[in-house]
Scaffold this motif. Structure first.
Motif, PDB file in Angstrom:
ATOM      1  N   ASN A 235       0.806  -1.221   0.000  1.00 17.75           N
ATOM      2  CA  ASN A 235       0.000   0.000   0.000  1.00 17.75           C
ATOM      3  C   ASN A 235       0.835   1.266   0.000  1.00 17.75           C
ATOM      4  O   ASN A 235       0.294   2.360  -0.038  1.00 17.75           O
ATOM      5  N   ARG A 236       2.153   1.117   0.083  1.00 15.11           N
ATOM      6  CA  ARG A 236       3.008   2.303   0.184  1.00 15.11           C
ATOM      7  C   ARG A 236       3.023   3.076  -1.143  1.00 15.11           C
ATOM      8  O   ARG A 236       2.915   2.474  -2.218  1.00 15.11           O
ATOM      9  N   ASP A 237       3.132   4.353  -1.015  1.00 10.69           N
ATOM     10  CA  ASP A 237       3.255   5.189  -2.204  1.00 10.69           C
ATOM     11  C   ASP A 237       4.728   5.229  -2.582  1.00 10.69           C
ATOM     12  O   ASP A 237       5.590   5.087  -1.701  1.00 10.69           O
ATOM     13  N   ILE A 238       5.016   5.402  -3.834  1.00  9.52           N
ATOM     14  CA  ILE A 238       6.412   5.424  -4.280  1.00  9.52           C
ATOM     15  C   ILE A 238       7.192   6.515  -3.509  1.00  9.52           C
ATOM     16  O   ILE A 238       6.686   7.618  -3.302  1.00  9.52           O
ATOM     17  N   GLY A 239       8.359   6.157  -3.038  1.00  8.31           N
ATOM     18  CA  GLY A 239       9.199   7.118  -2.312  1.00  8.31           C
ATOM     19  C   GLY A 239       8.906   7.208  -0.828  1.00  8.31           C
ATOM     20  O   GLY A 239       9.632   7.860  -0.087  1.00  8.31           O
ATOM     21  N   GLU A 240       7.817   6.526  -0.371  1.00  3.65           N
ATOM     22  CA  GLU A 240       7.456   6.574   1.046  1.00  3.65           C
ATOM     23  C   GLU A 240       8.478   5.772   1.840  1.00  3.65           C
ATOM     24  O   GLU A 240       8.718   4.610   1.556  1.00  3.65           O
ATOM     25  N   GLU A 241       9.093   6.410   2.816  1.00  8.39           N
ATOM     26  CA  GLU A 241      10.213   5.769   3.519  1.00  8.39           C
ATOM     27  C   GLU A 241       9.833   5.224   4.887  1.00  8.39           C
ATOM     28  O   GLU A 241      10.564   4.435   5.465  1.00  8.39           O
ATOM     29  N   LYS A 242       8.665   5.686   5.407  1.00  4.23           N
ATOM     30  CA  LYS A 242       8.338   5.332   6.800  1.00  4.23           C
ATOM     31  C   LYS A 242       7.885   3.878   6.972  1.00  4.23           C
ATOM     32  O   LYS A 242       7.960   3.317   8.053  1.00  4.23           O
ATOM     33  N   ILE A 243       7.382   3.286   5.909  1.00  2.00           N
ATOM     34  CA  ILE A 243       6.864   1.919   5.986  1.00  2.00           C
ATOM     35  C   ILE A 243       8.026   0.942   6.238  1.00  2.00           C
ATOM     36  O   ILE A 243       9.040   1.008   5.539  1.00  2.00           O
ATOM     37  N   CYS A 252       9.289 -16.352  10.178  1.00  6.44           N
ATOM     38  CA  CYS A 252       9.476 -15.696   8.877  1.00  6.44           C
ATOM     39  C   CYS A 252      10.493 -14.579   9.092  1.00  6.44           C
ATOM     40  O   CYS A 252      10.261 -13.690   9.919  1.00  6.44           O
ATOM     41  N   ARG A 253      11.579 -14.614   8.385  1.00  7.24           N
ATOM     42  CA  ARG A 253      12.589 -13.562   8.558  1.00  7.24           C
ATOM     43  C   ARG A 253      13.081 -13.138   7.172  1.00  7.24           C
ATOM     44  O   ARG A 253      13.865 -13.849   6.535  1.00  7.24           O
ATOM     45  N   CYS A 254      12.557 -11.992   6.721  1.00  5.77           N
ATOM     46  CA  CYS A 254      12.990 -11.557   5.398  1.00  5.77           C
ATOM     47  C   CYS A 254      13.022 -10.031   5.300  1.00  5.77           C
ATOM     48  O   CYS A 254      12.419  -9.345   6.120  1.00  5.77           O
ATOM     49  N   GLY A 255      13.730  -9.557   4.343  1.00  8.97           N
ATOM     50  CA  GLY A 255      13.824  -8.120   4.125  1.00  8.97           C
ATOM     51  C   GLY A 255      13.581  -7.799   2.667  1.00  8.97           C
ATOM     52  O   GLY A 255      13.888  -8.606   1.778  1.00  8.97           O
ATOM     53  N   ILE A 256      12.981  -6.624   2.456  1.00 11.51           N
ATOM     54  CA  ILE A 256      12.766  -6.179   1.073  1.00 11.51           C
ATOM     55  C   ILE A 256      13.625  -4.932   0.862  1.00 11.51           C
ATOM     56  O   ILE A 256      13.508  -3.969   1.620  1.00 11.51           O
ATOM     57  N   VAL A 257      14.488  -4.985  -0.094  1.00 15.95           N
ATOM     58  CA  VAL A 257      15.350  -3.831  -0.379  1.00 15.95           C
ATOM     59  C   VAL A 257      14.873  -3.226  -1.699  1.00 15.95           C
ATOM     60  O   VAL A 257      14.950  -3.869  -2.753  1.00 15.95           O
ATOM     61  N   ILE A 258      14.353  -2.014  -1.594  1.00 17.28           N
ATOM     62  CA  ILE A 258      13.850  -1.371  -2.811  1.00 17.28           C
ATOM     63  C   ILE A 258      15.006  -0.639  -3.481  1.00 17.28           C
ATOM     64  O   ILE A 258      15.688   0.181  -2.851  1.00 17.28           O
ATOM     65  N   ILE A 259      15.217  -0.944  -4.736  1.00 18.98           N
ATOM     66  CA  ILE A 259      16.347  -0.336  -5.440  1.00 18.98           C
ATOM     67  C   ILE A 259      15.802   0.554  -6.553  1.00 18.98           C
ATOM     68  O   ILE A 259      15.441   0.084  -7.619  1.00 18.98           O
ATOM     69  N   ALA A 260      15.696   1.823  -6.237  1.00 20.80           N
ATOM     70  CA  ALA A 260      15.146   2.745  -7.229  1.00 20.80           C
ATOM     71  C   ALA A 260      15.659   4.151  -7.010  1.00 20.80           C
ATOM     72  O   ALA A 260      14.998   5.116  -7.340  1.00 20.80           O
ATOM     73  N   ARG A 261      16.797   4.260  -6.383  1.00 19.15           N
ATOM     74  CA  ARG A 261      17.324   5.591  -6.105  1.00 19.15           C
ATOM     75  C   ARG A 261      18.039   6.111  -7.360  1.00 19.15           C
ATOM     76  O   ARG A 261      19.136   5.667  -7.683  1.00 19.15           O
ATOM     77  N   ILE A 329       1.529   5.578  -7.236  1.00 21.98           N
ATOM     78  CA  ILE A 329       2.273   6.812  -7.485  1.00 21.98           C
ATOM     79  C   ILE A 329       1.317   7.960  -7.209  1.00 21.98           C
ATOM     80  O   ILE A 329       0.302   8.101  -7.889  1.00 21.98           O
ATOM     81  N   HIS A 330       1.608   8.746  -6.188  1.00 19.81           N
ATOM     82  CA  HIS A 330       0.741   9.836  -5.716  1.00 19.81           C
ATOM     83  C   HIS A 330      -0.702   9.357  -5.552  1.00 19.81           C
ATOM     84  O   HIS A 330      -1.639   9.973  -6.050  1.00 19.81           O
ATOM     85  N   GLY A 331      -0.853   8.218  -4.903  1.00 19.04           N
ATOM     86  CA  GLY A 331      -2.184   7.704  -4.578  1.00 19.04           C
ATOM     87  C   GLY A 331      -2.880   6.933  -5.684  1.00 19.04           C
ATOM     88  O   GLY A 331      -3.905   6.305  -5.467  1.00 19.04           O
ATOM     89  N   GLU A 332      -2.332   6.949  -6.892  1.00 16.17           N
ATOM     90  CA  GLU A 332      -2.968   6.250  -8.023  1.00 16.17           C
ATOM     91  C   GLU A 332      -2.173   4.982  -8.329  1.00 16.17           C
ATOM     92  O   GLU A 332      -0.947   5.007  -8.331  1.00 16.17           O
ATOM     93  N   ARG A 333      -2.871   3.892  -8.622  1.00 18.83           N
ATOM     94  CA  ARG A 333      -2.190   2.647  -8.998  1.00 18.83           C
ATOM     95  C   ARG A 333      -1.762   2.728 -10.465  1.00 18.83           C
ATOM     96  O   ARG A 333      -2.579   3.033 -11.345  1.00 18.83           O
ATOM     97  N   VAL A 334      -0.488   2.455 -10.701  1.00 17.15           N
ATOM     98  CA  VAL A 334       0.047   2.510 -12.057  1.00 17.15           C
ATOM     99  C   VAL A 334       0.749   1.172 -12.342  1.00 17.15           C
ATOM    100  O   VAL A 334       1.510   0.682 -11.512  1.00 17.15           O
ATOM    101  N   GLU A 335       0.459   0.600 -13.512  1.00 20.13           N
ATOM    102  CA  GLU A 335       1.083  -0.697 -13.826  1.00 20.13           C
ATOM    103  C   GLU A 335       2.505  -0.492 -14.341  1.00 20.13           C
ATOM    104  O   GLU A 335       2.735   0.299 -15.251  1.00 20.13           O
ATOM    105  N   VAL A 336       3.441  -1.198 -13.714  1.00 21.77           N
ATOM    106  CA  VAL A 336       4.845  -1.111 -14.137  1.00 21.77           C
ATOM    107  C   VAL A 336       5.419  -2.526 -14.226  1.00 21.77           C
ATOM    108  O   VAL A 336       4.799  -3.481 -13.766  1.00 21.77           O
TER     109      VAL A 336
END
Lengths: 362, 83
Positions: A235-243, A252-261, A329-336
């Motif tokens: 549900n996070r918006d792109i660029g949202e860092e607080k989640i 269950c022990r896992c991490g998600i690393v977002i790579i888009a900087r 992206i800014h509250g709208e779902r966009v297919e990527v």
């Protein structure tokens, strides 16, 4: 022209056809079953024979094709297929009872949708995530099965979806609030393309990890919290860092690393990512998912990080895939198109029940 | 070659249902409406029969109501019935 060349010319056509048929039978048996079922319907129209075959081939072809497709989604999934076995009247009541096997009723093929839904639900309930289900609550098991069934029908026979929703998802049919909530969560997780590659993948790992432990509240709590974590992530918006991007449960022990900087990517600076991954390893996270856009430069950057991580730490690439995701992206779902690499530690923890530990683990 | 394990699902086609029930000595009970769904206790007939299975030395029937088939799937998940 010799008789031999003349003969070979005549025979070459049918031989090629036979070779192609044999190749298709070996390579795509489930597709052949589906087509054969359709072909037999035509003959049935004339001869009124082959009703059982039509029912069996259609169900086998579709379920087996779906089961095999799961192997692409889940590398540690062992695909299991089905074969319909028609019972005979020769079986006595005592023989039938001693076998302890379920017998499903199959209607005439004009009611094939109902047959397909019933056989699929039996298949999923019994065969899908067998090991993991031992540790899950009723609502978790039922909700996962219903969602996977929905995916099966969407892929293999969309025309049965209305009937399926009416029977299993309608307000009348779905009175269990917990299941309804879980289904909604799976739907959100699935929209970002992580239902199979992360959620079901982790549940599958869980089944391999927990031994001799009966279903316990701890495992259930852990799995539910993990689902909430994935839902928040989805549900996070792109660029949202607080989640939170890591899940550090007991099982269950896992991490998600977002790579888009874009800036780090532009200068090819992998250091911030590898340092972060090192922290995750120190915290004993077993599975690390590198996720980012599948565009050429980002994909190459993710591959570069993957190579560096494998060279420097005790993590191996388990699998990678490009998949469709509907991100916010800014509250709208966009297919990527996204790219995912799963890195897995060779030091995965295994858990044993208390009784087992007392007996065997010193 | 494809290495693909297949689980058998025992099935009965409508064309064979009468013969099978007869073989299991249940046809008369079925025809006279004496066989009931294990889960909701409603009479099972040609309209609503979903499946049957052994339990505690007897043959039990399930009708095709959503609630009843869900309970049946629970038994499958808990390995109380096999395929």
């Amino acid at each position: 022209m010799t008789i031999l060349t003349e003969l070979s010319k005549i025979l070459s056509g049918p031989i090629v056809v036979i070779i192609v048929i044999i190749y298709l039978l070996l390579k795509y048996p489930e597709k052949v079953e589906k087509w054969l079922s359709l072909l037999l319907r035509f003959f049935y129209f004339i001869t009124r024979k082959g009703g059982r075959k039509i029912v069996a081939l259609d169900i086998q072809g579709r379920i087996n094709e779906f089961s095999k497709s799961l192997k692409i989604e889940l590398p540690n999934f062992t695909p299991v297929g089905v074969k319909l076995h028609w019972i005979t009247e020769k079986e006595t009541p005592s023989e039938f009872i001693s076998k302890n096997r379920l017998v499903i009723r199959m209607r005439e093929h004009p009611n094939q949708n109902k047959n397909f839904v019933n056989a699929s639900m039996v298949f999923i309930s019994k065969i899908f995530l067998t090991k993991s289900k031992k540790y899950l609550s009723k609502s978790l098991k039922e909700s996962v099965d219903l969602f996977v069934a929905k995916k099966l029908f969407e892929k293999e026979k969309p025309e049965v979806l209305d009937q399926f929703f009416e029977d299993y998802f309608s307000v009348k049919a779905l009175t269990n609030k917990k299941i309804m909530e879980l289904l909604e969560k799976y739907n959100i997780i699935d929209r970002v393309g992580l239902f199979y590659p992360v959620l079901i993948q982790e549940l599958n790992f869980l089944g391999e990890k927990v031994f001799f432990e009966q279903r316990s509240e701890n495992i259930e709590k852990d799995v539910k919290a993990f689902i909430d974590f994935l839902e928040n992530y989805a549900n996070r918006d792109i660029g949202e860092e607080k989640i939170p991007k890591n899940y550090e449960g007991t099982f269950c022990r896992c991490g998600i690393v977002i790579i888009a900087r874009s800036l780090k990517l532009a200068i090819g600076n992998t250091k911030p990512f590898t340092t972060y991954i090192e922290k995750l390893i120190d915290n004993k996270l077993e599975n690390i998912y590198l996720i980012g856009s599948a565009n050429k430069s980002n994909k190459e950057f993710i591959d570069q990080i993957n190579t560096e991580v494998q060279e420097n730490f005790d993590l191996q690439k388990y699998y990678s895939k490009v998949y469709k995701a509907e991100i916010k992206i800014h509250g709208e779902r966009v297919e990527v198109k996204n790219y995912l690499i799963l890195l897995r530690s060779s030091k995965t923890l295994r858990y044993y029940g208390k009784e087992y530990q007392e007996k065997f683990v010193k | 070659m494809n290495e693909f394990i297949k689980e058998e699902i025992d099935s009965v086609h409508d064309k064979d249902l009468v013969k099978i029930l007869d073989g299991l000595s249940l046809l008369n009970k079925f025809k006279s409406g004496k066989l009931k769904c294990k889960f909701c206790n409603e009479i099972v007939n040609l309209e609503n029969l979903h499946s049957f299975f052994p339990e505690a030395g007897k043959i039990k029937f399930a009708c095709d109501k959503s609630d009843c088939v869900k309970k049946l799937y629970d038994l499958l998940r808990e390995n109380k019935i096999s395929l």
